[in-house]
Design a protein around this motif. Structure first.
Motif, PDB file in Angstrom:
ATOM      1  N   GLY A 153      -0.160   4.178   0.323  1.00 50.28           N
ATOM      2  CA  GLY A 153       0.327   3.882   1.665  1.00 50.28           C
ATOM      3  C   GLY A 153       0.633   5.111   2.475  1.00 50.28           C
ATOM      4  N   ARG A 154      -0.282   6.103   2.399  1.00 45.96           N
ATOM      5  CA  ARG A 154      -0.102   7.378   3.116  1.00 45.96           C
ATOM      6  C   ARG A 154       1.220   8.039   2.749  1.00 45.96           C
ATOM      7  N   GLY A 155       1.626   7.832   1.493  1.00 46.70           N
ATOM      8  CA  GLY A 155       2.833   8.464   0.981  1.00 46.70           C
ATOM      9  C   GLY A 155       4.066   7.583   1.037  1.00 46.70           C
ATOM     10  N   PHE A 156       4.001   6.487   1.781  1.00 43.43           N
ATOM     11  CA  PHE A 156       5.174   5.632   1.965  1.00 43.43           C
ATOM     12  C   PHE A 156       5.601   4.976   0.657  1.00 43.43           C
ATOM     13  N   LEU A 157       4.642   4.734  -0.240  1.00 50.27           N
ATOM     14  CA  LEU A 157       4.946   4.111  -1.522  1.00 50.27           C
ATOM     15  C   LEU A 157       5.298   5.139  -2.594  1.00 50.27           C
ATOM     16  N   ALA A 158       5.344   6.409  -2.196  1.00 52.52           N
ATOM     17  CA  ALA A 158       5.669   7.474  -3.141  1.00 52.52           C
ATOM     18  C   ALA A 158       6.921   8.246  -2.748  1.00 52.52           C
ATOM     19  N   ASP A 159       7.109   8.457  -1.451  1.00 49.07           N
ATOM     20  CA  ASP A 159       8.246   9.252  -0.980  1.00 49.07           C
ATOM     21  C   ASP A 159       8.675   8.751   0.395  1.00 49.07           C
ATOM     22  N   MET A 160       9.339   7.621   0.407  1.00 44.94           N
ATOM     23  CA  MET A 160       9.731   6.982   1.661  1.00 44.94           C
ATOM     24  C   MET A 160      10.609   7.893   2.517  1.00 44.94           C
ATOM     25  N   ALA A 161      11.497   8.638   1.880  1.00 44.40           N
ATOM     26  CA  ALA A 161      12.452   9.459   2.623  1.00 44.40           C
ATOM     27  C   ALA A 161      11.762  10.491   3.505  1.00 44.40           C
ATOM     28  N   SER A 162      10.598  10.962   3.082  1.00 47.55           N
ATOM     29  CA  SER A 162       9.909  12.000   3.855  1.00 47.55           C
ATOM     30  C   SER A 162       9.478  11.499   5.225  1.00 47.55           C
ATOM     31  N   PHE A 163       9.346  10.180   5.379  1.00 54.95           N
ATOM     32  CA  PHE A 163       8.899   9.628   6.649  1.00 54.95           C
ATOM     33  C   PHE A 163       9.958   9.745   7.742  1.00 54.95           C
ATOM     34  N   ASP A 164      11.189  10.043   7.363  1.00 58.04           N
ATOM     35  CA  ASP A 164      12.232  10.263   8.363  1.00 58.04           C
ATOM     36  C   ASP A 164      12.164  11.670   8.942  1.00 58.04           C
ATOM     37  N   HIS A 165      11.314  12.510   8.357  1.00 53.91           N
ATOM     38  CA  HIS A 165      11.255  13.914   8.781  1.00 53.91           C
ATOM     39  C   HIS A 165       9.806  14.374   8.965  1.00 53.91           C
ATOM     40  N   LEU A 166       8.968  13.486   9.454  1.00 53.55           N
ATOM     41  CA  LEU A 166       7.575  13.864   9.682  1.00 53.55           C
ATOM     42  C   LEU A 166       7.470  14.873  10.813  1.00 53.55           C
ATOM     43  N   ASP A 167       6.541  15.795  10.672  1.00 55.39           N
ATOM     44  CA  ASP A 167       6.257  16.755  11.727  1.00 55.39           C
ATOM     45  C   ASP A 167       5.857  16.014  12.998  1.00 55.39           C
ATOM     46  N   GLU A 168       6.172  16.589  14.135  1.00 56.82           N
ATOM     47  CA  GLU A 168       5.867  15.943  15.416  1.00 56.82           C
ATOM     48  C   GLU A 168       4.384  15.646  15.586  1.00 56.82           C
ATOM     49  N   LYS A 169       3.531  16.444  14.963  1.00 52.22           N
ATOM     50  CA  LYS A 169       2.094  16.259  15.110  1.00 52.22           C
ATOM     51  C   LYS A 169       1.496  15.403  13.989  1.00 52.22           C
ATOM     52  N   ASP A 170       2.318  14.930  13.081  1.00 54.38           N
ATOM     53  CA  ASP A 170       1.818  14.115  11.967  1.00 54.38           C
ATOM     54  C   ASP A 170       1.232  12.815  12.506  1.00 54.38           C
ATOM     55  N   PHE A 171      -0.031  12.524  12.157  1.00 59.62           N
ATOM     56  CA  PHE A 171      -0.716  11.353  12.711  1.00 59.62           C
ATOM     57  C   PHE A 171      -0.042  10.046  12.331  1.00 59.62           C
ATOM     58  N   ARG A 172       0.738  10.048  11.255  1.00 59.12           N
ATOM     59  CA  ARG A 172       1.400   8.812  10.828  1.00 59.12           C
ATOM     60  C   ARG A 172       2.441   8.330  11.827  1.00 59.12           C
ATOM     61  N   ARG A 173       2.925   9.227  12.668  1.00 61.55           N
ATOM     62  CA  ARG A 173       3.903   8.832  13.680  1.00 61.55           C
ATOM     63  C   ARG A 173       3.329   7.822  14.675  1.00 61.55           C
ATOM     64  N   SER A 174       2.003   7.815  14.820  1.00 63.15           N
ATOM     65  CA  SER A 174       1.380   6.915  15.796  1.00 63.15           C
ATOM     66  C   SER A 174       1.057   5.543  15.210  1.00 63.15           C
ATOM     67  N   MET A 175       1.254   5.380  13.919  1.00 64.10           N
ATOM     68  CA  MET A 175       0.898   4.114  13.277  1.00 64.10           C
ATOM     69  C   MET A 175       2.011   3.085  13.453  1.00 64.10           C
TER      70      MET A 175
END
Length: 276
Positions: A153-175
């Motif tokens: 799941g683009r990392g969501f199923l491995a390290d959920m906490a990291s999604f609170d600190h994604l880089d501003e340019k990380d493409f996952r922010r647009s999903m």
């Protein structure tokens, strides 16, 4: 293997092939993403296929590709035409097997009627299960292997906490599923999944991969990673396979369908679920 990082992936693999021997590897790569007037487009024209194959062969420093994938369907070209070009490449000895990505069951059948398709690469994970409705059954009927990409799941199923600190340019922010109310609700569901993993004495990533591997011997997930430690962690998922039926049911019940689409839909990301 893709051509990311200005195609350095292929160049690095080419060095490994030369160092350790071509016959020790099964090489897979893709065609179909091109550039026109500075914009990325999907092109499955014969000229594009042959040009991109020639480039890949040069970067890999090899005479053939084992498994050559269509990256995305070019809706301006019948899939039968694309398959005829790929069939010719097989006959010329430049590729051994044909793979497709992001296709509907009908497109897979049409392609397979021209020449056998060896594998399909589709997004499949505990948070993206659309292909189970029809694609999986069709692939199995035709004897086509299933290669799930983004199995974590683009990392969501491995390290959920990291999604609170994604880089501003990380493409996952647009999903859609990783933003707003969808994100908050999905975090609650993943937290429950993490608890199941803790109770089984494994990491969430290992449990997510074990779930996919337990779906069948024709399923070959390809988790992405940036570290050797993660590769070792992921490999240990095999010690859990096959998962008990009760565990499979518990996981699938806990992780109900995620809220929000898996992609932002545009001309390049026109995934099969938007064309059914």
């Amino acid at each position: 293997m893709g051509g990311g990082g200005n195609f350095t992936n292929e160049e690095l693999v080419g060095k490994a092939l030369k160092r350790y021997g071509r016959d020790k590897f099964v090489v897979a790569t893709k065609f179909g993403i091109a550039f026109e007037n500075g914009a990325r487009i999907i092109s499955n024209s014969e000229a594009t296929i042959r040009s991109q194959l020639a480039d890949s062969l040069a970067r890999l420093d090899t005479d053939y590709i084992d498994l050559y994938y269509m990256h995305r369907l070019d809706t301006t070209i019948p899939i039968e035409d694309t398959m005829r070009v790929l069939k010719a490449l097989v006959e010329e000895g430049k590729i051994k097997y044909i793979g497709l990505s992001e296709v509907t069951p009908q497109e897979l059948r049409r392609a397979h009627a021209v020449y056998p398709v060896t594998a399909i690469q589709m997004e499949w994970s505990l948070q993206t299960r659309d292909i189970e409705d029809a694609v999986v059954g069709t692939a199995r009927e035709l004897g086509v292997g299933i290669v799930p990409y983004s199995p974590l799941g683009r990392g969501f199923l491995a390290d959920m906490a990291s999604f609170d600190h994604l880089d501003e340019k990380d493409f996952r922010r647009s999903m859609p599923r990783y933003s707003g109310d969808n994100f908050e609700e999905n975090k609650k569901r993943v937290a429950q999944f993490y608890e199941i993993a803790r109770n089984k004495g494994c990491t969430p990533a290992q449990l997510a991969l074990a779930w996919l591997h337990s779906k069948g011997e024709d399923v070959f997930p390809i988790p992405g990673t940036k570290s050797s430690a993660r590769i070792e962690e992921n490999a240990r998922a095999f010690s859990l396979v096959p998962l008990e039926e009760a565990t499979m049911t518990e996981i699938e019940t806990t992780l109900a369908p995620f809220l929000g689409d898996r992609n932002t839909v545009d001309a390049l990301k026109g995934a099969y679920i938007h064309r059914l």
